[in-house]
Scaffold this active site. Structure first.
Site, short mmCIF file in Angstrom:
data_model
loop_
_atom_site.label_atom_id
_atom_site.label_comp_id
_atom_site.label_asym_id
_atom_site.label_seq_id
_atom_site.Cartn_x
_atom_site.Cartn_y
_atom_site.Cartn_z
N GLU A 304 1.04 -1.25 -0.23
CA GLU A 304 0.48 -0.26 0.13
C GLU A 304 0.84 1.09 0.06
O GLU A 304 0.59 2.42 0.56
CB GLU A 304 -1.25 -0.42 1.42
CG GLU A 304 -1.72 -1.12 1.23
CD GLU A 304 -3.07 -1.36 2.24
OE1 GLU A 304 -4.42 -1.57 1.63
OE2 GLU A 304 -2.63 -0.54 3.29
N ASP A 378 -9.09 -8.52 3.76
CA ASP A 378 -8.16 -7.52 5.10
C ASP A 378 -9.62 -7.52 5.50
O ASP A 378 -10.51 -6.33 5.66
CB ASP A 378 -8.58 -6.18 3.59
CG ASP A 378 -7.85 -5.26 5.02
OD1 ASP A 378 -8.15 -4.07 4.88
OD2 ASP A 378 -6.97 -5.65 6.73
N GLU A 406 -13.05 -1.69 11.90
CA GLU A 406 -12.86 -0.88 11.23
C GLU A 406 -14.17 -1.75 9.81
O GLU A 406 -14.45 -0.59 8.50
CB GLU A 406 -11.54 -1.37 9.95
CG GLU A 406 -11.28 -0.75 8.63
CD GLU A 406 -10.01 -0.76 8.04
OE1 GLU A 406 -9.80 -1.77 8.51
OE2 GLU A 406 -9.80 -0.32 6.96
O1 GCW Z 1 -6.69 -2.38 7.29
C1 GCW Z 1 -6.61 -1.92 5.91
C2 GCW Z 1 -6.99 -0.41 5.85
C3 GCW Z 1 -5.28 0.14 6.83
C4 GCW Z 1 -4.16 0.25 6.80
C5 GCW Z 1 -4.10 -1.93 5.98
C6 GCW Z 1 -2.87 -2.43 7.07
C7 GCW Z 1 -2.70 0.35 8.43
O2 GCW Z 1 -7.45 0.39 6.01
O3 GCW Z 1 -5.90 1.81 6.78
O4 GCW Z 1 -3.02 0.71 7.38
O5 GCW Z 1 -4.62 -2.31 5.79
O6 GCW Z 1 -3.05 -3.34 7.30
O7 GCW Z 1 -1.64 -1.88 6.94
#
Ligand code: GCW
Length: 714
Positions: A304, A378, A406
């Protein structure tokens, strides 16, 4: 006169000095130690007539202090410390302090404990024994759990020791005080005023975590700032480490790959460049000088947008091993995250971490552990277990769960995560035949690893209730209890938590636990039923947006995941599709190859099926999908009724918060149902099943909803 008395009482209430019930704002978490009823109070006092601590030092003081706080709160009379054992004493001892202990402590390690009801010179006492002071502290918290939750304190014969070594919180806390995916207010790390100001909250943080066996905390966000490694911030971290140390909790830091370049102008961050390795070694030495028991580094690399070794055509192993060499002389470890997927990789996102890491099995240094999210995408309300678990037998893998929600309703939805954690830990990878559970991968017993770990992305902030809501505290609690003992059940943990957080009265515990136990499945139903995933709003991830299809990265678009069209819905991950199932062990892959043998809760994660596909219930997929959404909404309505029935038993402040949050949750569950049905019906062109109401608005209304200030997203 009356007026003056009235004013006095008002003043006393205002400053909290009145004997009236104190404000129940959730700050005390599960360590409330509320006054027990007279009979329970008498029983507690009889089992804690005195505290005989046979050791001295800050951890012993934490243990005896907690006992006095707890028993004092529950009975009104904190027991005195005593040198001599008397009838009903609590006796805290280690082999070093008491050679002829009546219990064995071998096998308990440095953190485990034994609790035994025993007789000493004709006096009935409760012995809490361990190999060291931290073990005694954990044993004290276990005894206090029993005391608070109404359990019997007679004939105790308990032995408990963690199988997983690293039991950590990961704080996605930023140096500017914000918390990424945080829904409980600003970061509790007051970086600006540390190290000078060390408020009581840090000690309460240590108490809460020690009470559930958490032994480490990564203070900063994995989307790290190099500044965390500068001297001022190392000093701030050291101040926190000093506070946590007596509670058996170590400090770790997330690091940014390019720190050598950003902080000291190196021209490269190539892990094979000797100057880069030297920089990290010097940095580690600097950190350990300030924090002698520093745990080590966590890193998000080449993920990312974060930099990493692949920017220099090196592997994750090259990168991890260079960092590992820096901390190894100090006994430190490196947690290297496997959360990787590339914007320019056309392969199924769910396959990319496995494709990247599996070939590196056995190439990591022995103080590197690879940190893997529970699922391959995720932290969705449900994901099949990550295919990497069981696939890298020569590399220790640690679990990364998300405690902050989240994707599960953030701070207002009551969605107890214990069942999610339990489901993942009990998943069978079949890596070494039946019984090769994820829990056995991460506790090291399946593949013979001694470096083991589990991390939870924290849901903690400066809100008085720490976690954004009272019921979110249960997720933090459940994470810690399962990290200590993966064989515990989510239900037993919920019972413990409810009894301590509210009341041991079965009229309170039973309905609360029943409500909690179905709440995560309800969220799955009203958000992502039957294996759907990643259909949330862009950026803030708040609310439904299954229609999103215009984001630059295809794998950020919800349509990438459900692939709904006029024929059907779902992601074909079998041989006719991305073949992601091939990353699982053959027995699992075979089961997933056929929709009829795929667990229905994962159906659309692995298969693209026609709307008229027959579910096990006999319903068509379309009807079943609608009914799942409706079951989720109905469950929330049932929770509202259950909570209303608890009004007489719960303090007004916490009752009102949960009542309000359940109202929000019901409205949002309905919104998830309506928006999802409005969109998917536009694809399926199917009529709603008989009895199902049309969405409250048309699809364009749902698409037009915007939430620029939704929390947790910078
Ligand atoms: O969970 C997702 C989130 C991001 C997070 C990323 C990760 C810290 O949307 O906010 O970044 O993945 O786990 O690195």
């Amino acid at each position: 006169m009356i007026a003056r008395l009235f004013c006095w009482i008002v003043a006393m209430v205002a400053v909290g000095l009145t004997p009236m019930a104190r404000a129940e704002d959730g700050y005390d978490l599960w360590l409330r130690y509320a006054r027990a009823d007279p009979s329970r109070s008498a029983a507690l006092s009889a089992h804690a007539t005195a505290i005989v601590a046979t050791g001295a030092g800050p951890t012993w003081a934490a243990a005896t202090g907690e006992l006095q706080r707890g028993i004092g709160g529950m009975t009104g009379a904190p027991p005195a410390l005593s040198e001599t054992i008397q009838q009903g004493a609590l006796w805290l001892a280690t082999p070093a302090s008491t050679p002829a202990l009546p219990v064995r402590t071998d096998g308990l390690g440095s953190e485990g404990y034994a609790i035994r009801s025993t007789m000493v010179d004709g006096k009935a006492v409760t012995l809490i024994a361990a190999n060291g002071d931290v073990g005694v502290l954990h044993g004290v918290y276990h005894w206090l759990r029993l005391a608070q939750s109404g359990a019997s304190l007679d004939a105790l014969d308990i032995r408990s020791a963690p199988k997983i070594g690293l039991r950590l919180l990961n704080h996605w806390d930023n140096l500017n005080g914000t918390v990424e995916r945080g829904y409980a207010g600003q970061s509790i790390w007051d970086w600006w005023r540390l190290p000078d100001w060390k408020g009581p909250r840090y000690t309460d943080y240590a108490r809460a975590n020690a009470s559930i066996g958490i032994n480490g905390t990564v203070l900063n966000n994995v989307n790290a700032k190099a500044d965390s490694l500068t001297a001022p911030y190392i000093a701030k971290a050291a101040a926190l480490a000093d506070i946590f140390r007596p509670y058996g909790i170590k400090v770790y830091l997330s690091v940014k790959w390019t720190a050598p370049m950003e902080l000291d102008g190196l021209k490269t961050a190539d892990p094979l460049d000797p100057a880069v390795a030297a920089w990290w070694k010097a940095k580690a030495d600097e950190i350990y000088k300030a924090i002698p028991d520093f745990g080590g580094f966590l890193i998000k690399a080449n993920s990312e947008g974060q930099p990493g070794p692949q920017d220099y055509n090196r592997t994750h192993a090259n990168g991890a091993n260079m960092l590992a060499a820096a901390v190894k002389p100090h006994g430190g470890i490196v947690m290297w995250r496997a959360f990787v997927y590339a914007h320019d990789n056309p392969d199924d996102r769910a396959k990319q971490a496995y494709s990247d890491f599996k070939p590196l099995d056995g190439q990591f240094a022995d103080n590197v552990i690879v940190q893997v999210k529970n699922g391959a995408i995720d932290f969705q309300p449900r994901e099949p277990f990550h295919p990497l678990f069981g696939a890298m037998p020569r590399t220790p893998l640690m679990m990364e769960f998300q405690i902050t929600k989240e994707y599960l309703g953030q701070s207002t939805h009551l969605t107890y995560l214990g069942p999610l954690f339990e489901e993942v830990l009990r998943s069978d990878t079949f890596a070494k035949g039946k019984g090769s559970t994820v829990a056995r991968v991460i506790d090291g017993s399946l593949e013979g690893h001694t470096l083991t770990g589990i991390a939870g992305v924290a849901n903690i902030g400066v809100d008085r209730d720490w976690s954004g809501s009272i019921f979110n505290q249960a997720d933090w609690y459940a994470f810690g209890r399962l990290a200590w003992d993966t064989s515990l059940s989510a239900q037993a943990i919920a019972q413990e938590w409810a009894a301590q957080t509210f009341s041991p009265d079965p009229r309170v515990v039973q309905p609360i636990v029943a409500m909690m136990m179905g709440s995560r499945e309800a969220a799955v139903d009203y958000m992502t039923p039957l294996g759907l995933a990643h259909v949330m709003g862009t950026g803030h991830h708040y609310g439904p947006a299954p229609w999103i299809a215009d984001l630059a990265r295809p794998e950020w678009n919800p349509v990438y995941y459900h692939k709904a069209n006029v024929q059907g819905i779902g992601f074909d991950r079998t041989g006719t599709g991305s073949n992601a199932i091939a990353q699982y062990a053959p027995p699992v892959a075979r089961r997933l190859a056929d929709p009829k043998t795929t667990p229905e809760r994962d159906l659309l994660w692995f298969h693209h099926l026609p709307w008229d596909y027959r579910l096990r219930s006999g319903e068509t997929l379309w009807d079943g999908l609608v009914h799942h959404y409706e079951r989720g909404v109905a469950y929330v309505a049932d929770m509202q009724k259950t909570w209303e029935g608890l009004r007489p038993y719960v303090d007004a402040e916490r009752f009102a918060e949960t009542e309000a949050f359940l109202t929000i949750q019901h409205r949002e569950a309905l919104w998830w149902r309506d928006a999802s049905i409005a969109y998917f019906q536009s694809m399926s062109k199917r009529p709603l099943p008989a009895g199902s109401a049309a969405p409250a608005h048309d699809l364009d209304w749902y698409k037009a909803q915007s939430f620029p200030y939704a929390p947790g997203h910078n």
